[in-house]
Design a protein around this motif. Structure first.
Motif, PDB file in Angstrom:
ATOM      1  N   THR A 164       1.992  -6.071  -8.380  1.00  0.00           N
ATOM      2  CA  THR A 164       2.855  -6.850  -7.490  1.00  0.00           C
ATOM      3  C   THR A 164       3.513  -5.924  -6.475  1.00  0.00           C
ATOM      4  OG1 THR A 164       3.238  -8.405  -9.294  1.00  0.00           O
ATOM      5  CG2 THR A 164       4.767  -8.506  -7.447  1.00  0.00           C
ATOM      6  N   ASP A 165       3.927  -4.742  -6.944  1.00  0.00           N
ATOM      7  CA  ASP A 165       4.556  -3.789  -6.019  1.00  0.00           C
ATOM      8  C   ASP A 165       3.556  -3.298  -4.973  1.00  0.00           C
ATOM      9  OD1 ASP A 165       6.953  -4.034  -7.427  1.00  0.00           O
ATOM     10  OD2 ASP A 165       6.334  -2.514  -8.874  1.00  0.00           O
ATOM     11  N   CYS A 166       2.260  -3.219  -5.358  1.00  0.00           N
ATOM     12  CA  CYS A 166       1.231  -2.813  -4.377  1.00  0.00           C
ATOM     13  C   CYS A 166       1.291  -3.767  -3.193  1.00  0.00           C
ATOM     14  CB  CYS A 166      -0.178  -2.890  -4.951  1.00  0.00           C
ATOM     15  SG  CYS A 166      -0.378  -2.266  -6.606  1.00  0.00           S
ATOM     16  N   ARG A 167       1.371  -5.050  -3.494  1.00  0.00           N
ATOM     17  CA  ARG A 167       1.328  -6.073  -2.431  1.00  0.00           C
ATOM     18  C   ARG A 167       2.620  -6.084  -1.628  1.00  0.00           C
ATOM     19  NH1 ARG A 167      -3.173  -8.767  -3.672  1.00  0.00           N
ATOM     20  NH2 ARG A 167      -3.864  -8.282  -5.773  1.00  0.00           N
ATOM     21  N   ARG A 168       3.728  -5.888  -2.315  1.00  0.00           N
ATOM     22  CA  ARG A 168       5.025  -5.889  -1.622  1.00  0.00           C
ATOM     23  C   ARG A 168       5.049  -4.789  -0.558  1.00  0.00           C
ATOM     24  NH1 ARG A 168       9.906  -3.365  -3.347  1.00  0.00           N
ATOM     25  NH2 ARG A 168       8.993  -2.875  -5.376  1.00  0.00           N
ATOM     26  N   PHE A 169       4.600  -3.593  -0.959  1.00  0.00           N
ATOM     27  CA  PHE A 169       4.644  -2.483   0.003  1.00  0.00           C
ATOM     28  C   PHE A 169       3.573  -2.639   1.085  1.00  0.00           C
ATOM     29  CE2 PHE A 169       7.097  -0.493  -3.405  1.00  0.00           C
ATOM     30  CZ  PHE A 169       8.169  -0.034  -2.648  1.00  0.00           C
ATOM     31  N   TRP A 170       2.435  -3.241   0.710  1.00  0.00           N
ATOM     32  CA  TRP A 170       1.396  -3.450   1.731  1.00  0.00           C
ATOM     33  C   TRP A 170       1.886  -4.447   2.789  1.00  0.00           C
ATOM     34  CZ3 TRP A 170      -2.336  -0.547   3.170  1.00  0.00           C
ATOM     35  CH2 TRP A 170      -3.350  -1.040   4.018  1.00  0.00           C
ATOM     36  N   LYS A 310       7.387  -9.988 -13.397  1.00  0.00           N
ATOM     37  CA  LYS A 310       6.708 -10.005 -12.098  1.00  0.00           C
ATOM     38  C   LYS A 310       5.331 -10.618 -12.279  1.00  0.00           C
ATOM     39  CE  LYS A 310       9.073  -6.097 -10.093  1.00  0.00           C
ATOM     40  NZ  LYS A 310       9.021  -5.051  -9.092  1.00  0.00           N
ATOM     41  N   PRO A 311       4.772 -11.355 -11.315  1.00  0.00           N
ATOM     42  CA  PRO A 311       5.265 -11.461  -9.941  1.00  0.00           C
ATOM     43  C   PRO A 311       6.345 -12.515  -9.718  1.00  0.00           C
ATOM     44  CG  PRO A 311       3.181 -12.622 -10.153  1.00  0.00           C
ATOM     45  CD  PRO A 311       3.437 -11.970 -11.476  1.00  0.00           C
ATOM     46  N   THR A 312       6.669 -13.351 -10.747  1.00  0.00           N
ATOM     47  CA  THR A 312       7.678 -14.378 -10.466  1.00  0.00           C
ATOM     48  C   THR A 312       9.088 -13.870 -10.757  1.00  0.00           C
ATOM     49  OG1 THR A 312       7.248 -15.264 -12.659  1.00  0.00           O
ATOM     50  CG2 THR A 312       6.130 -16.326 -10.839  1.00  0.00           C
ATOM     51  N   GLY A 313       9.234 -12.851 -11.593  1.00  0.00           N
ATOM     52  CA  GLY A 313      10.553 -12.333 -11.946  1.00  0.00           C
ATOM     53  C   GLY A 313      10.689 -10.856 -11.605  1.00  0.00           C
ATOM     54  N   VAL A 314      11.401 -10.130 -12.461  1.00  0.00           N
ATOM     55  CA  VAL A 314      11.671  -8.730 -12.104  1.00  0.00           C
ATOM     56  C   VAL A 314      11.124  -7.725 -13.123  1.00  0.00           C
ATOM     57  CG1 VAL A 314      13.743  -9.327 -10.822  1.00  0.00           C
ATOM     58  CG2 VAL A 314      13.959  -8.720 -13.227  1.00  0.00           C
ATOM     59  N   ASN A 315      10.740  -8.170 -14.322  1.00  0.00           N
ATOM     60  CA  ASN A 315      10.366  -7.221 -15.373  1.00  0.00           C
ATOM     61  C   ASN A 315       8.854  -7.007 -15.455  1.00  0.00           C
ATOM     62  OD1 ASN A 315      13.042  -6.727 -16.728  1.00  0.00           O
ATOM     63  ND2 ASN A 315      12.966  -8.962 -16.801  1.00  0.00           N
ATOM     64  N   TYR A 316       8.493  -6.037 -16.286  1.00  0.00           N
ATOM     65  CA  TYR A 316       7.083  -5.682 -16.480  1.00  0.00           C
ATOM     66  C   TYR A 316       6.655  -6.078 -17.900  1.00  0.00           C
ATOM     67  CZ  TYR A 316       7.711  -3.147 -12.150  1.00  0.00           C
ATOM     68  OH  TYR A 316       7.963  -2.844 -10.837  1.00  0.00           O
ATOM     69  N   PHE A 317       5.325  -6.053 -18.132  1.00  0.00           N
ATOM     70  CA  PHE A 317       4.807  -6.537 -19.420  1.00  0.00           C
ATOM     71  C   PHE A 317       5.306  -5.669 -20.583  1.00  0.00           C
ATOM     72  CE2 PHE A 317       0.853  -8.016 -21.928  1.00  0.00           C
ATOM     73  CZ  PHE A 317       1.416  -9.245 -22.193  1.00  0.00           C
ATOM     74  N   THR A 462       7.401 -11.350  12.722  1.00  0.00           N
ATOM     75  CA  THR A 462       8.616 -12.125  13.044  1.00  0.00           C
ATOM     76  C   THR A 462       9.377 -12.486  11.764  1.00  0.00           C
ATOM     77  OG1 THR A 462       7.527 -14.278  12.896  1.00  0.00           O
ATOM     78  CG2 THR A 462       7.436 -13.151  15.038  1.00  0.00           C
ATOM     79  N   GLY A 463       8.923 -11.940  10.633  1.00  0.00           N
ATOM     80  CA  GLY A 463       9.653 -12.147   9.381  1.00  0.00           C
ATOM     81  C   GLY A 463       9.110 -13.270   8.521  1.00  0.00           C
ATOM     82  N   ILE A 464       7.978 -13.897   8.908  1.00  0.00           N
ATOM     83  CA  ILE A 464       7.395 -14.970   8.080  1.00  0.00           C
ATOM     84  C   ILE A 464       6.778 -14.343   6.826  1.00  0.00           C
ATOM     85  CG2 ILE A 464       5.638 -16.788   7.983  1.00  0.00           C
ATOM     86  CD1 ILE A 464       8.013 -17.425   9.822  1.00  0.00           C
ATOM     87  N   LYS A 465       7.192 -14.835   5.667  1.00  0.00           N
ATOM     88  CA  LYS A 465       6.720 -14.248   4.406  1.00  0.00           C
ATOM     89  C   LYS A 465       5.768 -15.169   3.645  1.00  0.00           C
ATOM     90  CE  LYS A 465       9.989 -10.644   3.743  1.00  0.00           C
ATOM     91  NZ  LYS A 465       9.954 -10.278   5.141  1.00  0.00           N
ATOM     92  N   ASP A 466       5.789 -16.465   3.939  1.00  0.00           N
ATOM     93  CA  ASP A 466       4.940 -17.384   3.177  1.00  0.00           C
ATOM     94  C   ASP A 466       4.476 -18.519   4.090  1.00  0.00           C
ATOM     95  OD1 ASP A 466       3.562 -18.478   1.071  1.00  0.00           O
ATOM     96  OD2 ASP A 466       5.317 -19.135  -0.061  1.00  0.00           O
ATOM     97  N   MET A 467       3.273 -18.978   3.844  1.00  0.00           N
ATOM     98  CA  MET A 467       2.706 -20.157   4.522  1.00  0.00           C
ATOM     99  C   MET A 467       1.821 -20.859   3.507  1.00  0.00           C
ATOM    100  SD  MET A 467       1.340 -18.479   8.094  1.00  0.00           S
ATOM    101  CE  MET A 467       0.658 -19.991   8.775  1.00  0.00           C
ATOM    102  N   ALA A 479      -0.187 -11.588  -7.459  1.00  0.00           N
ATOM    103  CA  ALA A 479       0.214 -12.008  -6.113  1.00  0.00           C
ATOM    104  C   ALA A 479       1.127 -13.229  -6.176  1.00  0.00           C
ATOM    105  CB  ALA A 479      -1.022 -12.315  -5.282  1.00  0.00           C
ATOM    106  N   TYR A 480       1.683 -13.605  -5.042  1.00  0.00           N
ATOM    107  CA  TYR A 480       2.638 -14.705  -4.982  1.00  0.00           C
ATOM    108  C   TYR A 480       2.529 -15.369  -3.615  1.00  0.00           C
ATOM    109  CZ  TYR A 480       4.720 -10.655  -2.866  1.00  0.00           C
ATOM    110  OH  TYR A 480       4.888  -9.530  -2.101  1.00  0.00           O
ATOM    111  N   GLY A 481       3.000 -16.614  -3.533  1.00  0.00           N
ATOM    112  CA  GLY A 481       2.945 -17.338  -2.272  1.00  0.00           C
ATOM    113  C   GLY A 481       2.504 -18.775  -2.519  1.00  0.00           C
TER     114      GLY A 481
END
Ligand code: FES
Length: 564
Positions: A164-170, A310-317, A462-467, A479-481
């Motif tokens: 999930t962090d891979c995608r966040r930083f990408w 993650k990806p829906t919360g904050v913790n790891y497995f 322009t800051g759009i994060k989801d569609m 992933a998430y969205g």
């Protein structure tokens, strides 16, 4: 156990003279230097999936040695055998295309070789479903041992873990918030230990479902790959496999309509990977059990998301394991589970959960009374665009996008997507629905994890994060969205998705579980004229794949492999 049906006496090579076949086999076994005492023991096969092309299986050789210890101590003879191994990021066009190949390899090597039970050592996304599918079909006593998750490691004040962090930083890199040097540094810190992806992605989900089905030893799904308990779990799997010889239970006694329904419920309580719906359908299908997506919707509405991962919360497995893991989660769900399901221990799920409540860290695993989300993580959508269903991970989506109509912006293929998504000339607004065609199971791309279409660069900046995004592809469990996936039938088999055109209107209603293309039938009939299915190679595995592959609702398995 030293009788005519076990150990090297089993599955004799056919020379028309079984005594000769046994004599010849034993003489060849002698060349491996085994004592006669060991040669006479029952055999536990160990499916060995270490590969230079599979980082997630880096620890498999050590696990195999631990399984062997357990088998030997229990009076069996452990023999490892190689099978296909699938490293998620090392396969083209996508690992899913080869999951069925691995399952065939696993099934046939279990069936053809002289083993009385088998321990399946796997971990990366497609390996666990492939091994369970193979074991379900071969139907001798089998235990799934997973490699366990990677640890998330500290990096500049936060923890990083694949993926999930891979995608966040990408996404930050694409939006221009991180430069080339920065993304290089992130790359070196995302996956730093042995094991499978650290979040509630497909590997973690499948590990949890294998245990829920009853195919893994209790409490083992989430032990970190580098923890000493992982080796103890391997040793215990070897010991238990010996005890199952001649007595079972066999996969056919474990994988049943009820245990599959338990697995669906746990998937929803975990907010697990969308890929697991496909894999569970394939595993169940090997025992002749259909996965009912309407039933999934009903279970989703009555099953809360209980874990904060993650990806829906904050913790790891690994945090989930430390918080009480599968025992705590199953305990919380126990009155919603079928407790009479058999497990590899020889106990039912109810017997497993009959003791006192296990310790639990409520910061990670909530009670049913105070869930993270009152309803399950996944829903199936139906409608003219997906008569056989589509999947949305609502727990990882933006609910503000759930009830709306949008204009289709269509990409005809993965190549078209890559060529145009970042074009400054792309006619797209944040309210449009991005549609990807020809990325389903019947396409030559083999249903890759391409359903998480990137936000067009000009909107991302322009800051759009989801569609809203719609396709017949899959999405990584990390992933998430607001991503509608697995549209069936897919475009490459002539499903309606193939005939969506730029500017068409599509209506999405998560509340009503509907996805509809608002174009009349006469216009669709016109668009269908001259449509041709994509071409596959004339020979080899891809030919077999093209001839046999089923849609997402049937697990993308091969027609001739499903059970009856
Ligand atoms: Fe192997 Fe994620 S790449 S589990």
């Amino acid at each position: 156990m030293n009788d005519k049906t076990h150990g090297y006496r089993r599955n004799l090579t056919n020379y028309g003279d079984s005594a000769f076949a046994l004599y010849l086999r034993r003489s060849f076994v002698q060349s491996m230097g085994l004592s006669r005492t060991l040669m006479d023991r029952p055999i536990v096969g160990i499916a060995q999936t270490a590969s230079g092309f599979n980082n997630c299986h880096r620890s498999v050789p050590e696990l195999v040695e631990a399984v062997k210890r357990g088998v030997l101590a229990a009076g069996g003879l452990p023999l490892e055998f190689p099978t296909v191994s699938l490293g998620e990021v090392f396969l083209n066009p996508t690992s899913l295309m080869f999951r069925n190949l691995m399952s065939i390899d696993t099934e046939e090597m279990i069936r053809a070789q002289p083993m009385d039970a088998v321990v399946l050592v796997g971990g990366c996304d497609k390996t666990v479903p492939a091994q369970l599918m193979g074991a379900a079909s071969a139907d001798i006593p089998a235990i799934q041992l997973v490699t366990g998750p990677m640890l998330a490691m500290p990096f500049r004040g936060e923890r990083l873990g694949a993926c999930t962090d891979c995608r966040r930083f990408w996404a930050k890199f694409r939006a221009g918030e991180i430069d080339d040097a920065g993304i290089d540094e992130i790359e070196a810190n995302l996956a730093t230990t042995a094991g499978t992806c650290a979040v509630m992605g497909t590997a973690s989900t499948m590990a949890a479902l294998a245990e829920t089905l009853g195919m893994s030893l209790p409490g083992t799904a989430a032990i970190p790959a580098v923890h000493a308990d992982r080796l103890r779990a391997a040793e215990a799997a070897g010991t238990r496999a010996v005890a199952m010889i001649g007595k079972g239970p066999k996969p056919s006694e474990i994988i049943t309509p009820k245990s599959v329904e338990n697995a669906m419920r746990v998937l929803l309580a975990l907010g697990g990977s969308t890929n697991a719906v496909v894999h569970l359908a394939a595993i169940a299908g090997r025992r002749g059990i259909a996965l009912d997506l309407d039933r999934l919707n009903r279970i989703s509405d009555e099953t809360p998301v209980l874990v904060d991962l993650k990806p829906t919360g904050v913790n790891y497995f690994a945090d989930f394991h430390a918080a009480g893991g599968m025992s705590a989660l199953l305990w919380e769900l126990r009155d919603q589970l079928h407790l009479d399901c058999m497990t590899v221990t020889g106990e039912t799920l109810g017997e497993r959960l009959s003791g006192p409540a296990p310790w639990v860290d409520r910061a990670v695993i909530r009670s049913r009374a105070e869930p993270f989300d009152p309803v399950g993580g996944l829903v199936a959508l139906f409608g003219n665009l997906a008569p056989k269903g589509a999947i949305l991970k609502r727990s990882a989506a933006d609910s503000r996008l759930f009830e709306r109509e949008g204009r289709a912006v269509v990409f005809e293929s993965l190549e078209d997507l890559a060529a145009r998504i970042d074009s400054p000339d792309l006619d797209v607004t944040p309210d449009d629905f991005l549609v990807l065609q020809n990325a389903g199971p019947c396409s030559p791309s083999g249903m890759p994890e391409a359903g998480y279409l990137p936000i067009p660069k000009k909107l991302a900046r322009t800051g759009i994060k989801d569609m809203v995004r719609i396709s017949d592809a899959r999405m990584s469990g990390t992933a998430y969205g607001t991503v509608v996936l697995h549209v069936a039938p897919d475009a490459a088999s002539g499903g309606l998705l193939a005939f969506v055109r730029n500017g068409d209107r599509i209506r999405l209603s998560v509340k009503d579980r509907r996805i509809e293309l608002l174009v009349d039938d006469a216009e669709i009939a016109k668009r269908r004229e001259g449509w041709k299915a994509p071409e596959f190679p004339a020979r080899g595995y891809r030919r077999l794949y093209a001839d046999q592959v089923l849609q997402a609702d049937e697990g993308v398995d091969f027609r001739f492999l499903r059970g009856v």
